[in-house]
Design a protein around this motif. Structure first.
Motif, PDB file in Angstrom:
ATOM      1  N   LYS A  53       0.840  -1.208   0.000  1.00 41.49           N
ATOM      2  CA  LYS A  53       0.000   0.000   0.000  1.00 41.49           C
ATOM      3  C   LYS A  53       0.872   1.255   0.000  1.00 41.49           C
ATOM      4  N   TYR A  54       1.931   1.267   0.808  1.00 45.08           N
ATOM      5  CA  TYR A  54       2.834   2.415   0.866  1.00 45.08           C
ATOM      6  C   TYR A  54       3.453   2.691  -0.510  1.00 45.08           C
ATOM      7  N   THR A 112       8.337   8.581  -8.625  1.00 46.75           N
ATOM      8  CA  THR A 112       7.480   8.505  -9.812  1.00 46.75           C
ATOM      9  C   THR A 112       8.304   8.706 -11.085  1.00 46.75           C
ATOM     10  N   LYS A 129       2.711   8.204  -8.496  1.00 45.22           N
ATOM     11  CA  LYS A 129       1.740   9.089  -9.128  1.00 45.22           C
ATOM     12  C   LYS A 129       1.544   8.636 -10.578  1.00 45.22           C
ATOM     13  N   LEU A 184       2.399   1.778  -3.485  1.00 46.60           N
ATOM     14  CA  LEU A 184       1.361   2.241  -4.416  1.00 46.60           C
ATOM     15  C   LEU A 184       0.980   3.694  -4.135  1.00 46.60           C
ATOM     16  N   ASP A 185       0.939   4.081  -2.868  1.00 48.85           N
ATOM     17  CA  ASP A 185       0.635   5.471  -2.497  1.00 48.85           C
ATOM     18  C   ASP A 185       1.735   6.434  -2.948  1.00 48.85           C
ATOM     19  N   GLN A 186       2.959   5.944  -3.030  1.00 46.06           N
ATOM     20  CA  GLN A 186       4.084   6.788  -3.434  1.00 46.06           C
ATOM     21  C   GLN A 186       4.099   7.047  -4.942  1.00 46.06           C
ATOM     22  N   LYS A 219       7.837  11.078  -3.279  1.00 48.28           N
ATOM     23  CA  LYS A 219       6.854  10.686  -4.299  1.00 48.28           C
ATOM     24  C   LYS A 219       7.221  11.166  -5.697  1.00 48.28           C
TER      25      LYS A 219
END
Length: 110
Positions: free
Chosen positions: A9-10, A93, A16, A12-14, A89
């Motif tokens: 989850k971390y 990305t 963009k 995937l959250d990072q 992030k």
């Protein structure tokens, strides 16, 4: 050790990026963008696809091929990501987009 749900989850959250999917594989998790794998998570370590266009920055950062399986076999086309990159992030990305572009080029997709 498998990839923890919290770590997945971390990561995937990072990112963009749109159209990201994950698939369990090899005791880890592959991350895909538009069905092309560009990232591999194993034992809560992140690795991105590399080639001649981006390998130097991984080596300069002291990173190495991700090592998986019980015998710790390196996968030379996926290098680990520095913690400082993963925690930012925007930078993470950019690195992920480069890895995705490598897969696009490899598969001759425009």
């Amino acid at each position: 050790m498998a990839v923890s749900d919290g770590f997945l989850k971390y990561v995937l959250d990072q990112l963009k990026l749109d159209n990201i999917t994950s698939k369990k594989m090899f005791g880890g998790v592959g991350l895909y963008c538009n069905e092309l794998m560009f990232c591999l998570l194993y034992e809560d370590v992140v690795a991105l696809k590399i080639d001649d266009t981006n390998i130097k920055k991984y080596i300069d950062a002291g990173e190495t091929p991700i090592k998986v399986f019980k015998n710790r076999t390196p996968i030379p086309s996926y290098y680990t990501v520095p913690t400082s990159v993963l925690e930012n992030k925007n930078v993470f990305t950019v690195w992920a987009k480069e890895s995705y572009q490598i897969q696009l080029n490899k598969n001759n997709i425009s």
